[in-house]
Design a protein around this motif. Structure first.
Motif, PDB file in Angstrom:
ATOM      1  N   ALA A 173      46.401  10.531  13.584  1.00 15.46           N
ATOM      2  CA  ALA A 173      47.603  10.670  12.586  1.00 15.46           C
ATOM      3  C   ALA A 173      48.860  10.036  13.505  1.00 15.46           C
ATOM      4  O   ALA A 173      49.674   9.373  12.644  1.00 15.46           O
ATOM      5  CB  ALA A 173      47.907  11.959  12.282  1.00 15.46           C
ATOM      6  N   GLU A 174      49.055  10.058  14.872  1.00 19.08           N
ATOM      7  CA  GLU A 174      50.132   9.635  15.428  1.00 19.08           C
ATOM      8  C   GLU A 174      50.158   7.979  15.208  1.00 19.08           C
ATOM      9  O   GLU A 174      51.011   7.486  15.013  1.00 19.08           O
ATOM     10  CB  GLU A 174      50.005   9.764  16.962  1.00 19.08           C
ATOM     11  CG  GLU A 174      51.061   9.735  17.489  1.00 19.08           C
ATOM     12  CD  GLU A 174      51.067  10.113  19.182  1.00 19.08           C
ATOM     13  OE1 GLU A 174      50.075  10.884  19.429  1.00 19.08           O
ATOM     14  OE2 GLU A 174      52.006   9.734  19.930  1.00 19.08           O
ATOM     15  N   ILE A 175      49.170   7.342  15.357  1.00 17.33           N
ATOM     16  CA  ILE A 175      48.932   5.991  15.173  1.00 17.33           C
ATOM     17  C   ILE A 175      48.969   5.408  13.818  1.00 17.33           C
ATOM     18  O   ILE A 175      49.608   4.697  13.473  1.00 17.33           O
ATOM     19  CB  ILE A 175      47.541   5.375  15.555  1.00 17.33           C
ATOM     20  CG1 ILE A 175      47.425   5.597  17.141  1.00 17.33           C
ATOM     21  CG2 ILE A 175      47.048   3.980  15.233  1.00 17.33           C
ATOM     22  CD1 ILE A 175      46.172   5.376  17.789  1.00 17.33           C
ATOM     23  N   ASP A 176      48.795   6.372  12.747  1.00 16.39           N
ATOM     24  CA  ASP A 176      48.691   6.165  11.384  1.00 16.39           C
ATOM     25  C   ASP A 176      50.246   6.326  11.246  1.00 16.39           C
ATOM     26  O   ASP A 176      50.872   5.894   9.990  1.00 16.39           O
ATOM     27  CB  ASP A 176      48.173   7.135  10.474  1.00 16.39           C
ATOM     28  CG  ASP A 176      46.928   6.680  10.049  1.00 16.39           C
ATOM     29  OD1 ASP A 176      46.642   5.501  10.008  1.00 16.39           O
ATOM     30  OD2 ASP A 176      45.868   7.475   9.567  1.00 16.39           O
ATOM     31  N   GLY A 177      51.049   6.669  12.207  1.00 13.89           N
ATOM     32  CA  GLY A 177      52.680   6.703  12.016  1.00 13.89           C
ATOM     33  C   GLY A 177      53.148   8.384  11.461  1.00 13.89           C
ATOM     34  O   GLY A 177      54.207   8.399  10.999  1.00 13.89           O
ATOM     35  N   ALA A 178      52.539   9.350  11.857  1.00 17.57           N
ATOM     36  CA  ALA A 178      52.971  10.574  11.403  1.00 17.57           C
ATOM     37  C   ALA A 178      53.472  11.164  12.913  1.00 17.57           C
ATOM     38  O   ALA A 178      53.019  10.863  13.698  1.00 17.57           O
ATOM     39  CB  ALA A 178      51.793  11.437  11.071  1.00 17.57           C
ATOM     40  N   THR A 182      54.718  16.435  10.620  1.00 15.72           N
ATOM     41  CA  THR A 182      53.847  15.667   9.506  1.00 15.72           C
ATOM     42  C   THR A 182      52.366  15.901   9.796  1.00 15.72           C
ATOM     43  O   THR A 182      51.571  16.292   9.040  1.00 15.72           O
ATOM     44  CB  THR A 182      53.975  14.301   9.173  1.00 15.72           C
ATOM     45  OG1 THR A 182      55.571  13.886   9.167  1.00 15.72           O
ATOM     46  CG2 THR A 182      53.561  13.616   7.936  1.00 15.72           C
TER      47      THR A 182
ATOM     48  N   PRO B  76      53.187   5.041  19.593  1.00 14.16           N
ATOM     49  CA  PRO B  76      52.114   4.519  19.093  1.00 14.16           C
ATOM     50  C   PRO B  76      52.301   3.654  17.634  1.00 14.16           C
ATOM     51  O   PRO B  76      51.831   2.619  17.335  1.00 14.16           O
ATOM     52  CB  PRO B  76      51.119   5.513  19.136  1.00 14.16           C
ATOM     53  CG  PRO B  76      51.458   6.463  19.999  1.00 14.16           C
ATOM     54  CD  PRO B  76      53.165   6.458  19.997  1.00 14.16           C
ATOM     55  N   LYS B  77      52.965   4.486  17.008  1.00 14.14           N
ATOM     56  CA  LYS B  77      53.105   4.003  15.456  1.00 14.14           C
ATOM     57  C   LYS B  77      53.853   2.621  15.408  1.00 14.14           C
ATOM     58  O   LYS B  77      53.938   1.805  14.571  1.00 14.14           O
ATOM     59  CB  LYS B  77      53.624   4.941  14.602  1.00 14.14           C
ATOM     60  CG  LYS B  77      55.157   5.504  14.914  1.00 14.14           C
ATOM     61  CD  LYS B  77      55.698   6.438  13.945  1.00 14.14           C
ATOM     62  CE  LYS B  77      56.845   7.305  14.450  1.00 14.14           C
ATOM     63  NZ  LYS B  77      58.003   6.489  14.106  1.00 14.14           N
ATOM     64  N   TYR B  91      40.249  12.463   8.242  1.00 17.49           N
ATOM     65  CA  TYR B  91      40.816  13.871   7.715  1.00 17.49           C
ATOM     66  C   TYR B  91      39.883  14.593   6.815  1.00 17.49           C
ATOM     67  O   TYR B  91      39.701  13.694   5.744  1.00 17.49           O
ATOM     68  CB  TYR B  91      42.195  13.469   7.284  1.00 17.49           C
ATOM     69  CG  TYR B  91      43.069  12.499   8.045  1.00 17.49           C
ATOM     70  CD1 TYR B  91      43.161  12.862   9.327  1.00 17.49           C
ATOM     71  CD2 TYR B  91      43.782  11.443   7.475  1.00 17.49           C
ATOM     72  CE1 TYR B  91      44.025  12.080  10.165  1.00 17.49           C
ATOM     73  CE2 TYR B  91      44.480  10.536   8.480  1.00 17.49           C
ATOM     74  CZ  TYR B  91      44.478  10.970   9.729  1.00 17.49           C
ATOM     75  OH  TYR B  91      45.282  10.063  10.469  1.00 17.49           O
ATOM     76  N   PHE B 102      46.442   7.075   3.992  1.00 16.52           N
ATOM     77  CA  PHE B 102      47.460   7.915   4.728  1.00 16.52           C
ATOM     78  C   PHE B 102      48.332   7.135   5.746  1.00 16.52           C
ATOM     79  O   PHE B 102      49.746   7.531   5.490  1.00 16.52           O
ATOM     80  CB  PHE B 102      46.560   9.016   5.485  1.00 16.52           C
ATOM     81  CG  PHE B 102      47.492  10.114   6.303  1.00 16.52           C
ATOM     82  CD1 PHE B 102      48.064  10.957   5.481  1.00 16.52           C
ATOM     83  CD2 PHE B 102      47.555  10.222   7.654  1.00 16.52           C
ATOM     84  CE1 PHE B 102      48.759  11.908   6.107  1.00 16.52           C
ATOM     85  CE2 PHE B 102      48.338  10.877   8.404  1.00 16.52           C
ATOM     86  CZ  PHE B 102      49.205  11.944   7.376  1.00 16.52           C
ATOM     87  N   GLY B 103      47.956   6.216   6.334  1.00 15.40           N
ATOM     88  CA  GLY B 103      48.864   5.463   7.055  1.00 15.40           C
ATOM     89  C   GLY B 103      49.748   4.635   6.294  1.00 15.40           C
ATOM     90  O   GLY B 103      51.024   4.431   6.676  1.00 15.40           O
ATOM     91  N   LEU B 106      52.440   6.756   4.742  1.00 19.92           N
ATOM     92  CA  LEU B 106      53.678   7.328   5.740  1.00 19.92           C
ATOM     93  C   LEU B 106      54.526   6.138   6.091  1.00 19.92           C
ATOM     94  O   LEU B 106      55.631   6.168   6.416  1.00 19.92           O
ATOM     95  CB  LEU B 106      52.965   7.770   7.054  1.00 19.92           C
ATOM     96  CG  LEU B 106      52.336   8.998   6.929  1.00 19.92           C
ATOM     97  CD1 LEU B 106      51.526   9.307   8.407  1.00 19.92           C
ATOM     98  CD2 LEU B 106      53.404  10.160   6.784  1.00 19.92           C
ATOM     99  N   ARG B 107      53.990   4.849   6.035  1.00 16.84           N
ATOM    100  CA  ARG B 107      55.003   3.604   6.178  1.00 16.84           C
ATOM    101  C   ARG B 107      55.629   3.246   4.913  1.00 16.84           C
ATOM    102  O   ARG B 107      56.272   2.214   4.794  1.00 16.84           O
ATOM    103  CB  ARG B 107      53.999   2.553   6.643  1.00 16.84           C
ATOM    104  CG  ARG B 107      53.865   2.831   8.152  1.00 16.84           C
ATOM    105  CD  ARG B 107      52.615   2.102   8.664  1.00 16.84           C
ATOM    106  NE  ARG B 107      52.106   2.692   9.959  1.00 16.84           N
ATOM    107  CZ  ARG B 107      52.079   2.306  10.974  1.00 16.84           C
ATOM    108  NH1 ARG B 107      52.969   1.610  11.253  1.00 16.84           N
ATOM    109  NH2 ARG B 107      51.516   3.296  11.818  1.00 16.84           N
ATOM    110  N   ARG B 154      45.549  -1.424   7.220  1.00 17.15           N
ATOM    111  CA  ARG B 154      47.218  -1.530   7.730  1.00 17.15           C
ATOM    112  C   ARG B 154      47.351  -3.061   8.058  1.00 17.15           C
ATOM    113  O   ARG B 154      48.540  -3.283   8.395  1.00 17.15           O
ATOM    114  CB  ARG B 154      47.072  -0.758   9.081  1.00 17.15           C
ATOM    115  CG  ARG B 154      47.144   0.714   8.917  1.00 17.15           C
ATOM    116  CD  ARG B 154      48.359   1.474   9.169  1.00 17.15           C
ATOM    117  NE  ARG B 154      48.957   0.595  10.279  1.00 17.15           N
ATOM    118  CZ  ARG B 154      48.738   1.030  11.337  1.00 17.15           C
ATOM    119  NH1 ARG B 154      47.935   1.872  11.817  1.00 17.15           N
ATOM    120  NH2 ARG B 154      49.375   0.262  12.622  1.00 17.15           N
TER     121      ARG B 154
END
Lengths: 277, 378
Positions: A173-178, A182, B76-77, B91, B102-103, B106-107, B154
């Motif tokens: 999730a962190e890498i996904d940007g959360a 979140t 990281p993001k 998930y 999901f990613g 969020l973006r 992504r």
């Protein structure tokens, strides 16, 4: 071999049936009695309701059971929600940091210690303290429920998160940007569903049926009574009004059983999910 | 165009002893579109290095640059990377579609754009029919594809993969290996792949980074690390079955282990060894199983590099067979043609092709090459 197994099963069924009957009898007596007059109940405790009467329920309504039922419902629902809002969040941060930071393991130990403190020991001080703080009311009671629910609920959540919510999900999730919030609300919280159902049942059952704490905290004004306090009202030193008593028990039992049936399914459903492997 | 530079990177864990590094002096410059594989035994620091690139671990010392920019303290993001985890990390409460989306959500991508990207990725990975399913309803291979899909959508210029195939069964692993290779050819994304499986490293990598105990042992193409291993560790780690090592003494043009093995060193190799002062010294001799032969022709070619051996265990693998054999107390394995099958207990003569053998310094375990080629490598 198969023969042997069958006899074994028969024994098991007999045992379970007897157990079932032993549990069902008092429940049935309660149910039947709620449809009998107090005089009939006194005459024959185990008899079938004849004549069948709804007087007891009418009496409950006349005595304002709805008000007390709502009191209980509000206290139970709000307390349960408070616990679910706060405890899993705390459990998440503890579960993720307990092995890395000493402060978290100390915090966890401190909170868990509450399990070992018997209620009777702190009963009187708590009453005095709450009334001094001006919290001898429904809000105070909810606060106390939250406090008392923390040790056990936290224990369950921390264990569950460590076992069933892999850290790699946080990282993904962190890498996904959360961010952390979140991640908690979108990933971790939904994954705790089986534990939400479990703690919800345990706590709701306890808050709904609890007698002692409301007696100590809410007995200043009968407007604040909960359902168990209201039920107690039908019993005095020399006389117990069994009819309405039993009717009010049925009301209490039926409500909490419905809650149980709804959420119990979730416990099982949530157990099998495929996060990893 | 994205280059990844790891400039002398160190990792020290807070509870570790002072000066003990989980990764030390990791120096690597990855070209755009390159497929790099970190390989090594567990605990060698390969995953830690990958996690430092991802930003999941802090870098103790050294600079990590992505596209020329120092990224040490970037979240990281914001590093514009995508990562595939060993255990998939899907998930579980979301559908395949939502997992991949999901990613993007969020973006703050447009809804239509998200759908387009997810549909494309699903198409590439053959997941189109599974978009509405939850991970629990997928097989292991399909879950792994979803994890890849989450990276693909992504469009990140860098993929990080942490042992992505190690949870799959042997057959599926081979299939997925090829799929990942195909995916890389198609997307040309710079990829850093971590594995403990040297076969994966050999088959997929443009360049392999062999690691052991937190240190880089060798960086090179699969052919380089196989044919010219820098030291005993690399030589033993790459190749299956592993290279045979013999503790030998060099004297009068022969290497002998004093336990039954006595082989003549070919002239060219001997000169290199003598030039570097190894005459009458202890050495480690490394011979790959395929360089030990039982065929008549080889025995005639290397008449003074043979040994009378006894077969201990014999494994027929179809096209070839593995002979675990013994000369007195010295044991080794030879990979021979399947037609050359021998039963356990058989006595036979085997020839060692020392032209292809490797020699290692006993103290430093470094491989001994001629100083001329050694200079080439610098």
């Amino acid at each position: 071999m198969i023969e042997e197994k069958k006899t074994h099963n028969v024994g098991k069924y007999i045992l379970l049936t007897v157990g079932g009957i032993l549990i069902l009898i008092p429940l049935l007596v309660t149910l039947f009695s709620s449809f009998k007059t107090t005089k009939d109940i006194m005459a024959n405790f185990f008899a079938w309701p004849k004549p069948f009467t709804l007087d007891n329920y009418q009496r409950l309504l006349a005595d304002g059971v709805t008000h007390y039922f709502l009191n209980s419902a509000i206290i139970t629902v709000v307390s349960v929600l408070l616990v679910m809002l706060i405890v899993p969040m705390a459990a998440y941060s503890i579960a993720r940091n307990i092995s890395k930071k000493r402060a978290f393991s100390l915090m966890y130990t401190f909170l868990i210690l509450g399990i070992f403190v018997p209620f009777q020991v702190i009963m009187i001080p708590i009453t005095v303290q709450m009334s001094k703080l001006g919290l001898a009311n429904m809000y105070g009671l909810m606060l106390l429920y939250l406090t008392y629910a923390i040790p056990q609920t936290l224990f369950l959540y921390v264990g569950y998160i460590k076992m069933s919510v892999p850290v790699s999900l946080d990282e993904a999730a962190e890498i996904d940007g959360a961010n952390k919030i979140t991640t908690y609300f979108k990933i971790v919280f939904p994954m705790l569903k089986p534990m939400h159902a479990t703690t919800l049942i345990i706590n709701a059952l306890w808050f709904w049926n609890d007698f002692m704490l409301p007696l100590l905290i809410l007995n200043t004004d009968n407007k604040m009574w909960t359902l168990p306090l209201f039920q107690y009202n039908y019993q005095s030193q020399y006389f117990s009004d069994y009819g309405p008593s039993f009717a009010s028990y049925v009301v209490g039992i039926v409500t909490i059983t419905i809650v149980y049936v709804i959420f119990q399914k979730n416990i099982i459903a949530g157990m099998s999910n495929g996060a990893v492997k | 165009m994205v280059k990844v530079d790891l400039d002398h990177i160190y990792k020290e864990y807070p509870d570790a002893q002072e000066g003990v590094y989980a990764v030390s002096d990791f120096d690597l410059h990855i070209q755009d579109q390159e497929f790099i594989v970190f390989v090594g035994p567990s605990g060698c620091g390969k995953s830690t290095t990958l996690r430092m690139i991802a930003g999941l671990e802090d870098i103790t010392k050294g600079d990590l640059k992505i596209g020329g920019q120092v990224m040490n303290d970037v979240a990281p993001k914001d590093r514009d990377i995508a990562m595939v985890f060993q255990n998939y990390a899907l998930y579980p409460h979301m559908t395949v579609f939502d997992n991949m989306a999901f990613g993007l959500k969020l973006r703050k991508y447009e809804k239509a754009d998200i759908k387009k990207r997810v549909d494309e990725a699903a198409e590439i990975l053959g997941l189109t029919d599974y978009l509405d399913r939850k991970p629990a309803a997928l097989s292991g291979g399909q879950r792994q594809r979803v994890a890849l899909g989450r990276a693909i959508v992504r469009d990140a210029p860098i993929f990080l993969m942490d042992e992505p195939l190690s949870n799959l069964d042997a057959k599926l692993r081979v299939t997925m290996r090829a799929e990942i290779a195909k995916l890389h050819q198609r997307l040309k994304t710079t990829t850093i792949y971590v594995t403990h499986d040297q076969t994966e490293a050999m088959t997929m990598a443009d360049r392999i980074v062999v690691m052991s105990m937190g240190k880089v042992q060798q960086i090179g193409t699969p052919a380089e690390v196989y044919d010219r291993p820098k030291n005993e560790f690399v030589a033993g780690f790459i190749g299956s079955p592993a290279m045979n090592f013999f503790n030998v003494h060099l004297k009068d043009g022969f290497v002998s282990d004093g336990k039954g093995l006595n082989l003549q060193v070919p002239e060219g190799r001997l000169k290199i060894l003598e030039d570097q002062g190894y005459d009458d010294k202890d050495l480690v001799l490394g011979v790959r199983p395929e360089d030990i032969h039982a065929e008549e022709a080889f025995i005639e070619t290397f008449p003074k590099a043979t040994a009378k051996t006894t077969v201990v265990v014999s494994e027929l693998l179809g096209a070839e067979s593995m002979l675990y054999a013994r000369v007195d107390q010295t044991e080794f394995v030879a990979r021979v043609d399947a037609r050359d099958y021998h039963k356990p207990g058989d006595n036979l003569e085997m020839a060692f092709d020392l032209n292809k053998a490797h020699f290692f310094d006993k103290e430093t375990t470094d491989a001994i090459y001629s100083s001329a080629t050694a200079n080439d490598e610098q």
